[in-house]
Design a protein around this motif. Sequence first.
Motif, PDB file in Angstrom:
ATOM      1  N   ARG A 149      45.525  50.044  39.454  1.00 18.87           N
ATOM      2  CA  ARG A 149      44.823  50.725  40.553  1.00 18.87           C
ATOM      3  C   ARG A 149      43.386  50.242  40.699  1.00 18.87           C
ATOM      4  O   ARG A 149      42.832  50.259  41.779  1.00 18.87           O
ATOM      5  CB  ARG A 149      44.830  52.234  40.315  1.00 18.87           C
ATOM      6  CG  ARG A 149      46.232  52.835  40.297  1.00 18.87           C
ATOM      7  CD  ARG A 149      46.181  54.336  40.054  1.00 18.87           C
ATOM      8  NE  ARG A 149      45.500  55.021  41.130  1.00 18.87           N
ATOM      9  CZ  ARG A 149      45.275  56.336  41.141  1.00 18.87           C
ATOM     10  NH1 ARG A 149      45.663  57.073  40.128  1.00 18.87           N
ATOM     11  NH2 ARG A 149      44.646  56.904  42.155  1.00 18.87           N
ATOM     12  N   LYS A 150      42.793  49.787  39.601  1.00 21.59           N
ATOM     13  CA  LYS A 150      41.390  49.405  39.599  1.00 21.59           C
ATOM     14  C   LYS A 150      41.255  47.890  39.646  1.00 21.59           C
ATOM     15  O   LYS A 150      41.994  47.168  38.974  1.00 21.59           O
ATOM     16  CB  LYS A 150      40.726  49.961  38.340  1.00 21.59           C
ATOM     17  CG  LYS A 150      39.218  49.806  38.284  1.00 21.59           C
ATOM     18  CD  LYS A 150      38.691  50.450  37.011  1.00 21.59           C
ATOM     19  CE  LYS A 150      37.208  50.204  36.821  1.00 21.59           C
ATOM     20  NZ  LYS A 150      36.708  50.765  35.544  1.00 21.59           N
ATOM     21  N   ALA A 151      40.311  47.393  40.446  1.00 24.16           N
ATOM     22  CA  ALA A 151      40.147  45.951  40.641  1.00 24.16           C
ATOM     23  C   ALA A 151      39.897  45.226  39.320  1.00 24.16           C
ATOM     24  O   ALA A 151      40.499  44.177  39.042  1.00 24.16           O
ATOM     25  CB  ALA A 151      39.004  45.688  41.625  1.00 24.16           C
ATOM     26  N   ASN A 202      38.815  51.229  43.579  1.00 26.34           N
ATOM     27  CA  ASN A 202      40.259  51.421  43.672  1.00 26.34           C
ATOM     28  C   ASN A 202      40.819  50.385  44.630  1.00 26.34           C
ATOM     29  O   ASN A 202      40.316  50.220  45.748  1.00 26.34           O
ATOM     30  CB  ASN A 202      40.562  52.840  44.180  1.00 26.34           C
ATOM     31  CG  ASN A 202      42.034  53.178  44.125  1.00 26.34           C
ATOM     32  OD1 ASN A 202      42.890  52.371  44.489  1.00 26.34           O
ATOM     33  ND2 ASN A 202      42.343  54.382  43.684  1.00 26.34           N
ATOM     34  N   LEU A 203      41.862  49.681  44.226  1.00 29.67           N
ATOM     35  CA  LEU A 203      42.429  48.615  45.062  1.00 29.67           C
ATOM     36  C   LEU A 203      42.902  49.125  46.412  1.00 29.67           C
ATOM     37  O   LEU A 203      42.848  48.414  47.419  1.00 29.67           O
ATOM     38  CB  LEU A 203      43.586  47.937  44.327  1.00 29.67           C
ATOM     39  CG  LEU A 203      43.186  47.079  43.119  1.00 29.67           C
ATOM     40  CD1 LEU A 203      44.410  46.704  42.297  1.00 29.67           C
ATOM     41  CD2 LEU A 203      42.455  45.824  43.564  1.00 29.67           C
ATOM     42  N   ASN A 204      43.368  50.363  46.465  1.00 25.97           N
ATOM     43  CA  ASN A 204      43.873  50.929  47.722  1.00 25.97           C
ATOM     44  C   ASN A 204      42.770  51.159  48.742  1.00 25.97           C
ATOM     45  O   ASN A 204      43.056  51.348  49.923  1.00 25.97           O
ATOM     46  CB  ASN A 204      44.602  52.251  47.457  1.00 25.97           C
ATOM     47  CG  ASN A 204      45.891  52.053  46.689  1.00 25.97           C
ATOM     48  OD1 ASN A 204      46.547  51.023  46.834  1.00 25.97           O
ATOM     49  ND2 ASN A 204      46.262  53.026  45.878  1.00 25.97           N
ATOM     50  N   GLU A 219      43.016  44.867  37.259  1.00 29.98           N
ATOM     51  CA  GLU A 219      43.972  43.911  37.822  1.00 29.98           C
ATOM     52  C   GLU A 219      43.616  42.479  37.429  1.00 29.98           C
ATOM     53  O   GLU A 219      44.482  41.685  37.057  1.00 29.98           O
ATOM     54  CB  GLU A 219      44.007  44.043  39.349  1.00 29.98           C
ATOM     55  CG  GLU A 219      45.046  43.193  40.034  1.00 29.98           C
ATOM     56  CD  GLU A 219      46.461  43.544  39.623  1.00 29.98           C
ATOM     57  OE1 GLU A 219      47.290  42.620  39.485  1.00 29.98           O
ATOM     58  OE2 GLU A 219      46.751  44.741  39.443  1.00 29.98           O
ATOM     59  N   PHE A 233      49.871  43.421  42.920  1.00 30.00           N
ATOM     60  CA  PHE A 233      49.020  44.277  42.099  1.00 30.00           C
ATOM     61  C   PHE A 233      49.860  45.224  41.247  1.00 30.00           C
ATOM     62  O   PHE A 233      50.838  45.809  41.716  1.00 30.00           O
ATOM     63  CB  PHE A 233      48.057  45.086  42.975  1.00 30.00           C
ATOM     64  CG  PHE A 233      46.991  44.265  43.656  1.00 30.00           C
ATOM     65  CD1 PHE A 233      46.608  43.036  43.153  1.00 30.00           C
ATOM     66  CD2 PHE A 233      46.365  44.730  44.805  1.00 30.00           C
ATOM     67  CE1 PHE A 233      45.620  42.278  43.775  1.00 30.00           C
ATOM     68  CE2 PHE A 233      45.386  43.991  45.438  1.00 30.00           C
ATOM     69  CZ  PHE A 233      45.018  42.758  44.931  1.00 30.00           C
ATOM     70  N   VAL A 258      40.211  39.654  45.216  1.00 34.05           N
ATOM     71  CA  VAL A 258      40.580  40.160  43.887  1.00 34.05           C
ATOM     72  C   VAL A 258      41.778  39.380  43.348  1.00 34.05           C
ATOM     73  O   VAL A 258      41.812  38.990  42.176  1.00 34.05           O
ATOM     74  CB  VAL A 258      40.894  41.667  43.938  1.00 34.05           C
ATOM     75  CG1 VAL A 258      41.485  42.141  42.612  1.00 34.05           C
ATOM     76  CG2 VAL A 258      39.634  42.465  44.270  1.00 34.05           C
ATOM     77  N   LYS A 316      40.994  42.527  49.028  1.00 37.68           N
ATOM     78  CA  LYS A 316      42.164  42.454  48.143  1.00 37.68           C
ATOM     79  C   LYS A 316      42.512  40.997  47.834  1.00 37.68           C
ATOM     80  O   LYS A 316      42.874  40.658  46.709  1.00 37.68           O
ATOM     81  CB  LYS A 316      43.359  43.149  48.789  1.00 37.68           C
ATOM     82  CG  LYS A 316      43.261  44.659  48.849  1.00 37.68           C
ATOM     83  CD  LYS A 316      44.472  45.257  49.547  1.00 37.68           C
ATOM     84  CE  LYS A 316      44.370  46.771  49.614  1.00 37.68           C
ATOM     85  NZ  LYS A 316      45.511  47.383  50.335  1.00 37.68           N
ATOM     86  N   SER A 347      48.651  43.131  47.927  1.00 36.69           N
ATOM     87  CA  SER A 347      49.075  44.398  47.321  1.00 36.69           C
ATOM     88  C   SER A 347      50.414  44.256  46.612  1.00 36.69           C
ATOM     89  O   SER A 347      50.699  44.987  45.647  1.00 36.69           O
ATOM     90  CB  SER A 347      49.164  45.496  48.388  1.00 36.69           C
ATOM     91  OG  SER A 347      47.886  45.765  48.938  1.00 36.69           O
ATOM     92  N   LEU A 356      40.322  48.949  49.317  1.00 37.21           N
ATOM     93  CA  LEU A 356      39.744  47.669  49.732  1.00 37.21           C
ATOM     94  C   LEU A 356      40.364  47.174  51.027  1.00 37.21           C
ATOM     95  O   LEU A 356      41.506  47.498  51.361  1.00 37.21           O
ATOM     96  CB  LEU A 356      39.952  46.626  48.629  1.00 37.21           C
ATOM     97  CG  LEU A 356      39.411  46.960  47.241  1.00 37.21           C
ATOM     98  CD1 LEU A 356      39.601  45.773  46.307  1.00 37.21           C
ATOM     99  CD2 LEU A 356      37.944  47.373  47.308  1.00 37.21           C
TER     100      LEU A 356
END
Length: 482
Positions: A100-102, A140-142, A105, A97, A152, A149, A94, A144
């Motif tokens: 917000r979106k995988a 949304n990365l948050n 990123e 990053f 990604v 993460k 995190s 995962l």
Amino acid sequence: MDIMKVNIERFTYQGEEKSSLHAIHFAIAPGKLVVLTGNSGCGKTTLTRVMNGLIPDQYEGTLDGKVTLLDQNLHDFKTGTLAKVIGNVFQNPSDQFFTRKAEDEVALVGENLGMPQAELRKRVKKAFEYMSIAHLMDKNLNELSGGEKQRVAIASTLVYDTKIIFFDEPSASLDQEGIRDLQGILKLLKASGRTIIIAEHRLYFLEDLYDKLYVMKDGTFIKEFDAGELKSSDCKDLGLRAIDFSALVPHNTTKTGERVFSAKDVHVSVGKKELISNLSFDLHSDEIMGIVGTNGIGKSSLGRVLCGLAGKKQDISWGKTQRERLKNAYYMMQDVDYQLFFDTVENEALANGKKISDAYLAEVSWIIKHIDLWNKRSEHPQNLSGGQKQRLALANAFLSEKQILILDEPTSGLDYMHMDKIAELIFELAKGRPTLIITHDIELLLKVCRTVLLIKQDGYEKLDLQTAEYHKLISYFDQMMK
């Protein structure tokens, strides 16, 4: 031809008098996996920063020496072009990053370096497929998990034909399943011909992967091992984490006292999904019990129920209701940032409601010294490293007057020396007060726990580690890595 050559006479951070690195000379062949290990503060993270170009560009200091990449001085590469050759995966993905979106990123590095959009879309999709996470592209990365993460973050290094990928403590926040998945990813990357450099405390998952392993102390190499050479006896002599589970044995031979608490038919749910049902166990006055199980099975949720943060009414002797359990139990969270509130380490340790006395001040001083934070006592807790915050949160748990302690992953990311100190602290201060430890750290389990509650999909089993049952624990961890 070596892909990278490192020749460092000395590196000193700006404002520091003592050098962080000295007398480091080695070369790395293409496609090799190199491990840097040693206790916290030994210099391995600083060394990776020199090797990936973050020093002295992002971290200021004086560097006497140079690193060559593909026969070119690392600092002769044009701005931004290193990202085409070198990838980085942080301990906490995190932290690296920016979106917000995988999908965004992973695409970011290509966008920053001007890759044509059609080519970028193709490469991003290929990177997600290569990491077996195509289903995460629009997530949304948050939302995962830690392992997702990490995948990604690795995918973001694959948009270009990256030659070298650096990993900083990649297993620190992963459970046993996550570590097994990480092991598989490293095998995949290595088979693709990429060069991998890993700064890591945990070694067992790298046993069959490393080509070269360097042990660091005080900013330099003190020992090096070729593939397969590192043995359990070396780990013991050098103070390293275990390379082989089979060499571990239980240490806690304490005879538990009388039964003081019990939990009967405990139920654990998240939303409408029941994770654990009909769980019953007893706790004795000097008992240190580990809680083990696969990711998502409900261990942390169980901890929240046992300490009163969830679960409403339960047949638990230290509190039928949530309010009663909150009064009598202390829960140390995995993310300790949520439990640090004050302006200095000293004030954090003193702020637990106990009446200040000479005896109490002596107790606080002893604990702070034992967890290597005495020299940090005037610093703000948020300025501490992750491991230091963890040790401070653990001190707060034992300084509380709660009847029962529940510690959730108290040694994640810690080197052997600090894990051993934490184990000593738990063993010393848990006397007369039952302590439950939710952990994937088998070394900690066998250091301090007398019993282990093994939670499985088809039920649970409480193991006494001072009997032959401890082999079931070893077998469980072995199976998790297969």
